[in-house]
Write an enzyme that holds these catalytic residues in place. Structure first.
Site, PDB file in Angstrom:
ATOM      1  CG  HIS A   1      -0.232   0.227   2.482  1.00  0.00           C
ATOM      2  ND1 HIS A   1       0.467  -0.994   3.038  1.00  0.00           N
ATOM      3  CD2 HIS A   1       0.295   1.172   3.385  1.00  0.00           C
ATOM      4  CE1 HIS A   1       0.992  -0.463   4.300  1.00  0.00           C
ATOM      5  NE2 HIS A   1       0.957   0.819   4.241  1.00  0.00           N
TER       6      HIS A   1
ATOM      7  CG  HIS B   1       0.258   5.969   2.305  1.00  0.00           C
ATOM      8  ND1 HIS B   1      -1.153   5.595   2.572  1.00  0.00           N
ATOM      9  CD2 HIS B   1       0.941   5.467   3.488  1.00  0.00           C
ATOM     10  CE1 HIS B   1      -1.112   4.563   3.653  1.00  0.00           C
ATOM     11  NE2 HIS B   1       0.163   4.420   4.032  1.00  0.00           N
TER      12      HIS B   1
END
Length: 148
Positions: A57, A72
């Protein structure tokens, strides 16, 4: 001067619009954020450098000058434990700006009740060192901000 590229296509919304105070208050550093297109995409390297951290992620690429950029992919996506993300590179790989790093689908993240917004952060930079270039719609690989 380091030019940081957009890792995903979407709309630049700025860090203050990120629904997480760690990013919206620039606790990890200045930068901006992209509300991504809701389609399967490959997130790309924002700069030339070495991937020093790679989670499904999120990832950090550090350039030869020692500057690190954090990408992110969504908010609270660590809770997915990698589900819905496919790594296209590995920690320690040298990547060129624009090279695919992680495949994912922002629509799936959103359908799971999480924000797919993507903060892009200049780690350990001072707020006045970052000049955001992009506003509105961007494509992956477009110039996003400059880091003086």
């Amino acid at each position: 001067m380091t030019t940081v590229l957009a890792p995903v296509a979407g709309t630049v919304i700025g860090l203050v619009a990120v629904p997480d105070p760690v990013f919206s208050q620039a606790m990890v550093g200045p930068g901006t954020a992209i509300d991504p297109a809701r389609e399967p995409v490959e997130a790309v390297a924002p700069i030339d450098g070495t991937i020093i951290k790679l989670h499904p992620h999120a990832y950090v690429v550090v350039g030869d000058d020692g500057r690190g950029v954090l990408v992110h992919l969504g908010i609270d996506t660590v809770q997915l434990k990698g589900e819905g993300f496919r790594l296209l590179a590995a920690e320690g790989d040298h990547v060129e700006a624009g090279q695919p790093v992680v495949a994912w689908n922002p629509a799936t993240v959103e359908a799971g009740g999480r924000s797919p917004v993507c903060p892009v952060v200049a780690l350990d930079a001072s707020a006045d060192a970052v000049h955001v270039l992009a506003e509105g719609p961007v494509s992956a690989g477009d110039e996003l901000f400059q880091w003086a």
